[in-house]
Design a protein around this motif. Sequence first.
Motif, PDB file in Angstrom:
ATOM      1  N   MET A  30       0.826  -1.207   0.000  1.00  0.00           N
ATOM      2  CA  MET A  30       0.000   0.000   0.000  1.00  0.00           C
ATOM      3  C   MET A  30       0.856   1.251   0.000  1.00  0.00           C
ATOM      4  SD  MET A  30      -3.121  -0.713  -0.333  1.00  0.00           S
ATOM      5  CE  MET A  30      -3.790   0.907   0.052  1.00  0.00           C
ATOM      6  N   THR A  31       1.966   1.213   0.740  1.00  0.00           N
ATOM      7  CA  THR A  31       2.883   2.357   0.754  1.00  0.00           C
ATOM      8  C   THR A  31       3.470   2.593  -0.633  1.00  0.00           C
ATOM      9  OG1 THR A  31       3.469   1.909   3.066  1.00  0.00           O
ATOM     10  CG2 THR A  31       4.948   3.319   1.807  1.00  0.00           C
ATOM     11  N   VAL A  32       3.906   1.494  -1.264  1.00  0.00           N
ATOM     12  CA  VAL A  32       4.441   1.601  -2.624  1.00  0.00           C
ATOM     13  C   VAL A  32       3.356   2.074  -3.586  1.00  0.00           C
ATOM     14  CG1 VAL A  32       5.423   0.283  -4.549  1.00  0.00           C
ATOM     15  CG2 VAL A  32       6.206  -0.149  -2.212  1.00  0.00           C
ATOM     16  N   PHE A  33       2.156   1.559  -3.416  1.00  0.00           N
ATOM     17  CA  PHE A  33       1.029   1.906  -4.280  1.00  0.00           C
ATOM     18  C   PHE A  33       0.700   3.400  -4.178  1.00  0.00           C
ATOM     19  CE2 PHE A  33      -3.626   2.584  -4.289  1.00  0.00           C
ATOM     20  CZ  PHE A  33      -3.882   2.330  -5.624  1.00  0.00           C
ATOM     21  N   ILE A  34       0.555   3.882  -2.949  1.00  0.00           N
ATOM     22  CA  ILE A  34       0.212   5.295  -2.757  1.00  0.00           C
ATOM     23  C   ILE A  34       1.331   6.199  -3.248  1.00  0.00           C
ATOM     24  CG2 ILE A  34      -0.267   7.078  -1.025  1.00  0.00           C
ATOM     25  CD1 ILE A  34      -1.668   4.891   0.628  1.00  0.00           C
ATOM     26  N   GLY A  35       2.581   5.836  -2.915  1.00  0.00           N
ATOM     27  CA  GLY A  35       3.719   6.624  -3.395  1.00  0.00           C
ATOM     28  C   GLY A  35       3.797   6.639  -4.909  1.00  0.00           C
ATOM     29  N   GLY A  36       3.590   5.481  -5.531  1.00  0.00           N
ATOM     30  CA  GLY A  36       3.630   5.398  -6.986  1.00  0.00           C
ATOM     31  C   GLY A  36       2.539   6.220  -7.642  1.00  0.00           C
ATOM     32  N   ILE A  37       1.332   6.177  -7.078  1.00  0.00           N
ATOM     33  CA  ILE A  37       0.206   6.954  -7.624  1.00  0.00           C
ATOM     34  C   ILE A  37       0.480   8.445  -7.497  1.00  0.00           C
ATOM     35  CG2 ILE A  37      -2.194   7.590  -7.220  1.00  0.00           C
ATOM     36  CD1 ILE A  37      -1.894   5.046  -8.764  1.00  0.00           C
TER      37      ILE A  37
END
Length: 300
Positions: free
Chosen positions: A19-26
């Motif tokens: 989720m951290t990677v997902f939010i950062g990537g978005i």
Amino acid sequence: MLKILKDAKLGTKFNLFLMTVFIGGILVSGIALSRVLEQAAQQEMTSRALLLIQSMNSVRTYTSEHINPLLAPRVETEPTFTPETVPAYAATEVFEDLRKNSDYSNFFYKEATLNPTNLRDKADDFEAKLVERFRSEPGLKELSGFRSLPGTESFYIARPLAITKESCLQCHSTPEAAPKSQITTYGTENGFGWKLNEIVAAQVISVPSGEILNNAQRSLSLVMGILIAIFTIVILLINLLLRRTIIRRIRRMSKVAHEVSTGKMDIDFVDDTNDEIGALSKAFGRMKSSYEIAMKFINQ
């Protein structure tokens, strides 16, 4: 927070990481894409504005080189002034005719002048600041940006207009030197006192920015929606893979290890894969065998 992470299960920790990677990537993707689309939208508006400015300059040149020589004698003999001899008038009239087309109704063109002969060319406060800046910075050849116009937000490009021909001063130096027809039509109060090489106006073209920026925003929303959907599917697939290939097998090993620790030796560590967890399962199996041998030895 550290204690929560320490006590959390492997699946929870992995999901938090994803989720951290997902939010950062978005966020990073959204910011980068927004800037790219904004630049593309501004380039499109700039291209439209420059095309129209070049068109109006062509009208000005044609009027100055072809129409003015034909009609100039009438300025001296006719009782009223013939405005078609003036390049600025011709360009403005052509553009106003273009604006009758609904596709260009929100486009604006003006040769904004501080002291115009025709008061419709009078610079407003915003345009006057552009002229003054061109005067204070002689090397400045163009200004652009956004401005509010009645009913629309617009992107503008402005260029300085200077008196470069002595012939122009006939109509703009003093009322005494001006043609009588000009005085009759426009009076003696406006459009005089101009000097050679003086910047007297700003050529301003304004194109509506709302539709282009809205299109860019819609494109951003669409791409971000696709990215979010892709990221979501990837996370779900990774979670499914994680549960099937790691978590479920570790739970099964943990359960067998617990049973063995309570003395139940009729259960085995079964994992026929050759990956790291399979190797760990075989190691536990060997440890169980060694434990059984040790227990038998102690009992004897």
